[in-house]
Design an enzyme around this catalytic site. Structure first.
Site, short mmCIF file in Angstrom:
data_model
loop_
_atom_site.label_atom_id
_atom_site.label_comp_id
_atom_site.label_asym_id
_atom_site.label_seq_id
_atom_site.Cartn_x
_atom_site.Cartn_y
_atom_site.Cartn_z
N ASP A 4 0.84 -1.19 0.00
CA ASP A 4 0.00 0.00 0.00
C ASP A 4 0.88 1.25 0.00
O ASP A 4 2.03 1.22 0.44
CB ASP A 4 -0.90 0.03 1.24
CG ASP A 4 -1.96 -1.06 1.23
OD1 ASP A 4 -2.25 -1.59 0.14
OD2 ASP A 4 -2.48 -1.38 2.31
N ARG A 5 0.30 2.35 -0.43
CA ARG A 5 1.04 3.62 -0.47
C ARG A 5 1.73 3.91 0.87
O ARG A 5 2.91 4.28 0.90
CB ARG A 5 0.08 4.77 -0.80
CG ARG A 5 0.77 6.14 -0.77
CD ARG A 5 -0.23 7.26 -0.58
NE ARG A 5 -1.03 7.52 -1.76
CZ ARG A 5 -0.70 8.39 -2.72
NH1 ARG A 5 0.43 9.08 -2.64
NH2 ARG A 5 -1.50 8.57 -3.75
#
Length: 291
Positions: A131-132
């Site tokens: 994920d970011r």
């Protein structure tokens, strides 16, 4: 790409079967090789689908790279590299892939920028997702056949460190709970009977009763798996406002990819690659430990 065929002296093998068996070539990649117009044996152009290989033959082919990703000269923390693999320590806040809204500044842009600076023609082939706002280790294959072999052999083991509120009980265990989209949202996931199988193994590393540092190992790789599983148990990640985590001490979910263990797909050497906690998580553990 150039490969020397390793067969017994009197043995022959179709090119497709040999490449799929020894080089991890997928059926899709074989089609690209077959239609590339670059397939040759011992320097002589050949029809790939009709070629029988013998010991000592030198097979060569090239695959055109069609990518919409713009190479960019960006900071890149390389933790490990060999002829087939690249492992980076991704900072929180950076996307792995470009999106329609954010086409620049991603890991993919940075990796292609690295290749361009080196004067080599390679595409971006990540072997898993982050994920970011998850920091830490990301495994990248330099060629599609390497990426396919890692996915096919299931040798990659991923270990994470995470911070939660409270003292989890029991202190170790396996979360075996299927995960599905939390419709109508296209982002949220939740535990649901009709979801895809998902298993997360966890153990407590440290706790003071108010906060706990966990080590987690993924057996499957569902979107938001650790975040959803811990929230399902009532222990959302610190900083994870999407799943109910407290954001007072950290403004991103406190999750770090700390270790990758795998068999190198070409040499079969065992690899264990680690990355320490980033500063924002280290400060929390240190502050909690001395308070």
């Amino acid at each position: 790409m150039e490969i020397t065929v390793d067969l017994h002296a009197d043995e022959t093998c179709p090119a497709k079967a040999y490449l799929m068996r020894t080089r991890g070539i997928s059926s899709g990649l074989w089609k690209r090789i077959k239609h590339s117009g670059t397939f040759a044996v011992n320097g002589v152009p050949a029809i790939a689908a009709r070629t029988m290989l013998r010991a000592g033959d030198i097979v060569s082919y090239e695959l055109p790279i069609v990518s919409s990703i713009t190479p960019e000269q960006l900071p890149l923390s390389i933790v490990y590299e060999d002829n087939d693999l690249l492992v980076i320590d991704k900072p929180a806040g950076q996307l792995v892939h470009p999106t329609t809204k954010e086409a620049h500044g991603t890991v993919a842009n940075a990796v292609l920028g690295l290749y361009t600076a080196r004067g080599i023609s390679l595409d971006f082939h990540p072997c898993h997702r982050l994920d970011r706002n998850t920091s830490g280790l990301l495994l990248i294959a330099k060629r599609p056949e390497v990426q396919h072999q890692i996915a096919r052999t299931h040798t990659l083991e991923r270990t994470y460190l995470a911070l939660i509120e409270g003292a989890i009980t029991p202190t170790s265990g396996t979360i075996d709970a299927p995960i599905a989209r939390a419709l109508p949202s296209i982002i949220l996931r939740h535990v649901a009977p009709d979801g895809k199988p998902a298993r997360t193994h966890y153990e407590m590393v440290w706790t003071n009763g108010e906060h706990t540092l966990l080590r987690l190992r993924l057996e499957t790789g569902r979107t938001h798996q650790i975040r959803v599983h811990l929230a399902h148990l009532g222990y959302p990640l610190l900083g994870d406002d999407l799943y109910g985590g407290n954001t007072e001490r950290i403004t991103r979910h406190a999750l770090h990819s700390t270790q990758l263990t795998l068999s190198q797909p070409c040499t079969h050497e065992g690899l264990t690659i680690t990355a320490p906690l980033p500063e924002d998580m280290t400060e929390i553990v240190h502050h909690i430990s001395i308070s």
